[in-house]
Design a protein around this motif. Structure first.
Motif, mmCIF file in Angstrom:
data_model
loop_
_atom_site.group_PDB
_atom_site.id
_atom_site.type_symbol
_atom_site.label_atom_id
_atom_site.label_comp_id
_atom_site.label_asym_id
_atom_site.label_seq_id
_atom_site.Cartn_x
_atom_site.Cartn_y
_atom_site.Cartn_z
ATOM 1 N N ASN A 86 8.445 -8.178 -5.380
ATOM 2 C CA ASN A 86 8.172 -6.800 -4.988
ATOM 3 C C ASN A 86 8.790 -5.883 -6.044
ATOM 4 O OD1 ASN A 86 7.804 -4.322 -3.796
ATOM 5 N ND2 ASN A 86 8.849 -4.829 -1.881
ATOM 6 N N PRO A 87 7.974 -5.178 -6.831
ATOM 7 C CA PRO A 87 8.507 -4.311 -7.871
ATOM 8 C C PRO A 87 9.160 -3.039 -7.328
ATOM 9 C CG PRO A 87 6.136 -4.081 -7.773
ATOM 10 C CD PRO A 87 6.507 -5.184 -6.820
ATOM 11 N N ARG A 88 8.970 -2.775 -6.041
ATOM 12 C CA ARG A 88 9.544 -1.588 -5.403
ATOM 13 C C ARG A 88 10.711 -2.010 -4.512
ATOM 14 N NH1 ARG A 88 4.475 1.896 -3.105
ATOM 15 N NH2 ARG A 88 3.265 1.950 -5.012
ATOM 16 N N SER A 89 11.540 -1.053 -4.179
ATOM 17 C CA SER A 89 12.602 -1.309 -3.214
ATOM 18 C C SER A 89 11.994 -1.523 -1.829
ATOM 19 C CB SER A 89 13.564 -0.121 -3.129
ATOM 20 O OG SER A 89 14.361 -0.030 -4.267
ATOM 21 N N TRP A 90 12.561 -2.454 -1.075
ATOM 22 C CA TRP A 90 12.230 -2.557 0.336
ATOM 23 C C TRP A 90 12.807 -1.314 1.016
ATOM 24 C CZ3 TRP A 90 8.720 -5.922 1.708
ATOM 25 C CH2 TRP A 90 8.564 -7.092 0.968
ATOM 26 N N ASP A 91 12.127 -0.836 2.065
ATOM 27 C CA ASP A 91 12.564 0.346 2.800
ATOM 28 C C ASP A 91 12.007 0.236 4.211
ATOM 29 O OD1 ASP A 91 13.096 2.811 3.896
ATOM 30 O OD2 ASP A 91 12.001 3.950 2.383
ATOM 31 N N ALA A 92 12.844 -0.189 5.145
ATOM 32 C CA ALA A 92 12.394 -0.494 6.500
ATOM 33 C C ALA A 92 11.735 0.681 7.210
ATOM 34 C CB ALA A 92 13.571 -1.004 7.332
ATOM 35 N N ALA A 93 11.939 1.879 6.730
ATOM 36 C CA ALA A 93 11.407 3.062 7.406
ATOM 37 C C ALA A 93 10.094 3.564 6.830
ATOM 38 C CB ALA A 93 12.443 4.184 7.357
ATOM 39 N N SER A 94 9.562 2.939 5.777
ATOM 40 C CA SER A 94 8.443 3.565 5.066
ATOM 41 C C SER A 94 7.054 3.037 5.396
ATOM 42 C CB SER A 94 8.677 3.473 3.556
ATOM 43 O OG SER A 94 8.631 2.136 3.126
ATOM 44 N N GLY A 95 6.904 1.948 6.126
ATOM 45 C CA GLY A 95 5.573 1.431 6.439
ATOM 46 C C GLY A 95 4.916 0.783 5.224
ATOM 47 N N TRP A 96 3.625 1.042 5.043
ATOM 48 C CA TRP A 96 2.870 0.410 3.963
ATOM 49 C C TRP A 96 3.242 0.984 2.598
ATOM 50 C CZ3 TRP A 96 0.631 -3.979 4.682
ATOM 51 C CH2 TRP A 96 0.103 -4.298 5.934
ATOM 52 N N ALA A 97 3.429 0.110 1.624
ATOM 53 C CA ALA A 97 3.562 0.501 0.220
ATOM 54 C C ALA A 97 2.186 0.296 -0.406
ATOM 55 C CB ALA A 97 4.616 -0.333 -0.487
ATOM 56 N N LEU A 98 1.477 1.386 -0.639
ATOM 57 C CA LEU A 98 0.117 1.325 -1.166
ATOM 58 C C LEU A 98 0.121 1.526 -2.675
ATOM 59 C CD1 LEU A 98 -1.726 3.450 1.543
ATOM 60 C CD2 LEU A 98 -1.489 0.961 1.418
ATOM 61 N N THR A 99 -0.810 0.851 -3.342
ATOM 62 C CA THR A 99 -0.944 0.958 -4.794
ATOM 63 C C THR A 99 -2.413 1.214 -5.137
ATOM 64 O OG1 THR A 99 -1.108 -1.453 -4.904
ATOM 65 C CG2 THR A 99 1.055 -0.495 -5.336
ATOM 66 N N PRO A 100 -2.875 2.466 -4.971
ATOM 67 C CA PRO A 100 -4.272 2.760 -5.290
ATOM 68 C C PRO A 100 -4.569 2.633 -6.784
ATOM 69 C CG PRO A 100 -3.110 4.753 -4.640
ATOM 70 C CD PRO A 100 -2.174 3.611 -4.424
#
Length: 200
Positions: free
Chosen positions: A89-103
């Motif tokens: 995962n190139p991004r930080s995990w963040d339990a509060a953010s839901g989906w990490a989208l990459t359009p």
């Protein structure tokens, strides 16, 4: 359906080192595995710091307490099948953010892997399945690490089982829902049903 138990570790991608190294004790990842991850990542030599190693009784809350906000990570699991699988995962995990989208295609740098079979499943750039690579990961306090909207690979909230449904956002989109494809990833014998997805 047969559950697949796992041992889970999250490793922080740290400053460059002279060779791929793992700082902190983990029985999940060998030096050869670290070298393979380094090659797949393609960013030169790396050092990995152990952020989290599952202990009895740990849950997704413990995973997120250790991994959230730490930057790029490898999540690695040793399954009861003997296979060592995981995701970058190139991004930080963040339990509060839901989906990490990459359009944007340039942001689709995550990948899944099976270190036992040397299988690399990059985040998809385009395709015909419903997600086509846009859903990089899901962040929720009740879930362990989740990669893809399928979910291509997810770890349940109790961190003792995982689920694979490859092809939505990682790997070969034409094989989405293919049990043989999924069983090959997790190391289940051909013809067995994949484990049920974790509840959300």
């Amino acid at each position: 359906m047969r559950p697949i138990a796992l041992a889970l570790a999250a490793l922080l991608l740290a400053a460059p080192a002279h060779a791929a190294t793992v700082n902190g004790a983990t029985s999940t990842l060998s030096g050869a595995h670290a070298n393979q991850l380094e090659a797949w990542l393609g960013q030169g030599t790396i050092a990995l710091d152990l952020l989290f190693q599952k202990q009895d009784g740990d849950s997704s809350r413990d995973f997120h307490a250790a991994a959230d906000g730490q930057g790029a990570t490898f999540t690695v699991a040793r399954l009861s099948t003997g296979h060592v699988i995981g995701g970058y995962n190139p991004r930080s995990w963040d339990a509060a953010s839901g989906w990490a989208l990459t359009p944007d295609y340039a942001d689709r740098t995550a990948f899944l892997f099976n270190l036992t079979t040397a299988q690399l499943l990059p985040q998809r750039l385009a395709g015909t399945s419903f997600n086509s690579g846009e859903y990089q990961s899901f962040n929720g306090l009740a879930d362990g690490p989740v990669f893809g909207g399928g979910a291509d690979w997810s770890v349940g909230g109790d961190l003792t089982s995982s689920y694979s449904n490859l092809g939505a956002d990682y790997g070969d989109g034409s094989r989405f829902g293919d049990n043989i494809y999924n069983n090959g990833f997790v190391g289940s014998p051909p013809g067995t049903a994949p484990p049920a997805p974790p509840s959300r």
